[in-house]
Write an enzyme that holds these catalytic residues in place. Structure first.
Site, short mmCIF file in Angstrom:
data_model
loop_
_atom_site.label_atom_id
_atom_site.label_comp_id
_atom_site.label_asym_id
_atom_site.label_seq_id
_atom_site.Cartn_x
_atom_site.Cartn_y
_atom_site.Cartn_z
N SER A 162 0.79 -1.24 0.00
CA SER A 162 0.00 0.00 0.00
C SER A 162 0.82 1.28 0.00
CB SER A 162 -0.93 0.03 1.20
OG SER A 162 -2.11 -0.66 0.87
N LYS A 165 0.29 3.57 -2.86
CA LYS A 165 -0.96 4.34 -3.06
C LYS A 165 -0.73 5.85 -3.19
CE LYS A 165 -3.98 0.70 -1.38
NZ LYS A 165 -4.48 -0.05 -0.24
N TYR A 290 -3.14 -2.41 -10.80
CA TYR A 290 -3.07 -2.16 -9.35
C TYR A 290 -2.25 -3.25 -8.65
CZ TYR A 290 -4.53 -2.18 -4.46
OH TYR A 290 -4.53 -2.22 -3.10
N TYR A 342 -4.11 3.35 7.69
CA TYR A 342 -5.26 2.47 7.92
C TYR A 342 -6.17 3.06 9.01
CZ TYR A 342 -2.33 -0.82 5.33
OH TYR A 342 -1.55 -1.42 4.38
N VAL A 360 1.04 -3.57 4.00
CA VAL A 360 0.99 -4.84 4.73
C VAL A 360 2.30 -5.64 4.69
CG1 VAL A 360 -1.49 -5.29 4.71
CG2 VAL A 360 -0.09 -5.95 2.75
N1 GLU Z 1 -2.16 -5.72 -2.13
C1 GLU Z 1 -2.92 -5.44 -0.98
C2 GLU Z 1 -4.40 -5.40 -1.31
O1 GLU Z 1 -4.78 -4.76 -2.24
C3 GLU Z 1 -2.46 -4.12 -0.43
C4 GLU Z 1 -2.65 -4.21 0.98
C5 GLU Z 1 -1.97 -3.12 1.76
O2 GLU Z 1 -0.75 -3.00 1.77
O3 GLU Z 1 -2.73 -2.42 2.43
O4 GLU Z 1 -5.19 -6.00 -0.66
#
Ligand code: GLU
Length: 522
Positions: A162, A165, A290, A342, A360
């Site tokens: 993430s 992002k 993605y 988060y 994560v």
């Molecule tokens: N690849 C993970 C998902 O899309 C990203 C999760 C993350 O790092 O929050 O579920």
């Protein structure tokens, strides 16, 4: 002024070389080696491999071993004019963190302190993450002037997950503009888990830092181009953000992500049902893209530079290349601040107060605007999905440094502003103590001492709190200082002691108290 018959440019060059030479040469010696120069620069935070030093490095290492000794003349011939300004700034303590050795040392203490936090567990939703060694632990930082350090497993790669992002959000902003991006994604914290099947009242993802919003941003990056070109595009941006180092790609992570992505598919269909995507969006390609973005790999050193590029308003400190528009960075940091961690985002903004994003894989990066970027990796996660050590590190960081966005609202002298050198910090401390002593404000002096201020500190003129209290005839303050100061007869730059000051003012009681106290100590 250049001596007669000497070209002005040559003269200036020689004088810069001499300043650099003098800053590096050790007492008793008349020569320096390339190793000596790079050791001095290393102390200031500049790596030998720094591209901004490459001409000088090549010239110094060309025909002789790096340890060969050079006198000033030989050194001047090798010092490349392109690198002179940076070298001078580093050696004079003119980079953003003047005492980099001290900063690095304090950071290392924080790093080691957090090593003991070994609670939590690695992500297990895909085998590639479940298999990662939970003990991995690394941190790196890079300042807006390109000063760098790293500790721990700093050359191990990890997947960004993430933490891609904010980068994708910024790429989308730079590509199609804020107005278009925010027609498709909101900018409010969702108050729910990162992959929650939920959209806002307009049927849009809440923000770009959660899965739905990140999938949406992916759809906005070069939407009408072939997938391969879109991937090349983001990889070239990761490269520029990181000062020219290529990011990697973990194909197994990508395949696993794709194979276990029911929730992300559900989110994409949900958004399509609500008409959230731009017209003609191919959601299968968007999801694929993605997953690819989440599977990019870096090490902390690279990520530290990427974070520093954001801290520097979108210009990479190591290459001076503008990668993102400054407006883009402002928007990106604003959303990292409110939504980056988060379900801990609000708490993190409150206690840590630094824009940050976690993933994560146990990755987290922090951006201290105008100062530095920090990247940390430690795979064990807490129940909200943030790296356990990453959170502890962040908390400890703002207990040591004045990095919380609102740190300057409180006058907490325990907090270090690394942009000031120790000399400046001590000068500030002496000035505050002297002002409080002159006012007779014992409460304030006690508070400063509790914050580890040194009561014997002197300002530029050698004036100490005791001089000021005696000059003002502040008896109670003088009593307090007699009890706590190590020295009762400090001499200022004009040769005066506190007793002289008290006598000049006619504060005879103060003068005799000081004389008695000195007599007793002797
Ligand atoms: N690849 C993970 C998902 O899309 C990203 C999760 C993350 O790092 O929050 O579920």
């Amino acid at each position: 002024m250049a001596p007669d018959g000497v070209n002005l440019e040559d003269h200036r060059r020689d004088s810069f070389s001499a300043q650099i030479f003098d800053a590096v040469v050790t007492s008793g010696k008349t020569t320096i080696s390339a190793d000596d120069l790079f050791a001095a620069l290393r102390k200031a935070g500049l790596k030998r491999s720094d591209r901004r030093l490459s001409e000088t490095r090549k010239a110094l290492e060309r025909d002789k071993a790096a340890s060969a000794e050079m006198d000033l003349e030989a050194f001047s011939k090798r010092l490349a004019p392109e690198n002179t300004a940076l070298i001078l700034r580093a050696l004079r303590g003119d980079l953003i963190i003047p005492d980099f050795a001290d900063y690095k040392h304090r950071m290392e203490n924080i790093f080691e302190y957090c090593r003991d936090f070994d609670g939590g567990g690695v992500a297990t939703y895909i085998p590639q993450l479940a298999r990662v060694n939970p003990e991995n632990y690394a941190v790196a930082a890079c300042t807006v002037d390109g000063q760098q350090f790293s500790f721990g497993d700093d050359d191990e790669s990890y997947c960004v997950q993430s933490t891609c992002k904010p980068i994708n959000y910024a790429i989308a902003l730079d590509g199609v503009g804020r107005h278009t991006v925010h027609r498709h994604v909101g900018r409010e914290p969702s108050g729910q888990s990162f992959n929650e099947l939920t959209l806002n009242d307009n049927g849009l993802p809440h923000n770009p830092m959660i899965n739905a919003g990140a999938i949406m941003c992916a759809s906005l990056i070069k939407p009408h181009h072939p997938l391969a070109d879109r991937f090349d595009h983001i990889m070239s941006i990761w490269r520029s953000l990181g000062g020219g180092r290529n990011a990697g790609f973990d194909n197994s992570v990508y395949l696993s992500e794709k194979a276990t992505a029911d929730r992300n598919f559900a989110l994409a269909y949900f958004m399509r049902e609500k008409g959230a995507f731009p017209a003609d969006t191919n959601i299968m390609e968007t999801l694929d893209f993605y997953f690819q973005c989440c599977s990019i790999t870096v090490d902390v050193r690279q990520m530290g530079v990427i974070a520093a590029t954001l801290a520097n308003g979108g210009v990479c400190p190591l290459t001076s290349q503008r990668v993102f528009q400054s407006e883009t960075v402002k928007d990106c940091l604003s959303l990292m601040y409110s939504c980056g961690m988060y379900d801990f985002s609000g708490e993190y903004a409150f206690t840590v107060g630094i824009p940050a994003k976690s993933g994560v894989s146990g990755a987290i990066f922090l951006v201290v605007p105008g100062v530095c970027g920090i990247a940390l990796w430690s795979p064990r996660l807490d129940r909200l999905g943030n790296s356990v050590r990453g959170i502890e590190f962040s908390k400890r960081l703002v207990e040591v440094f004045a990095f919380h966005t609102y740190a300057n609202m409180v006058n907490d002298h325990r907090l270090i502003d690394p942009r000031k050198s120790n000399v400046e910090r001590n000068r500030d401390e002496a000035a505050l103590l002297c002002a409080a002593a002159a006012r007779g404000d014992i409460g304030e002096v006690r508070r400063l001492v509790a914050a580890e201020a040194n009561l014997d500190a002197a300002d530029y003129d050698g004036r100490t709190p005791l001089h000021l209290a005696a000059s003002e005839g502040a008896e109670a303050m003088v009593d307090f200082l007699i009890e706590h100061c190590a020295c009762l007869d400090p001499v200022d730059r004009w040769g005066n002691t506190p007793i002289d000051d008290a006598k000049r003012r006619g504060a005879d009681t103060v003068a005799s108290k000081l004389e008695n106290a000195i007599g007793q100590r002797n």
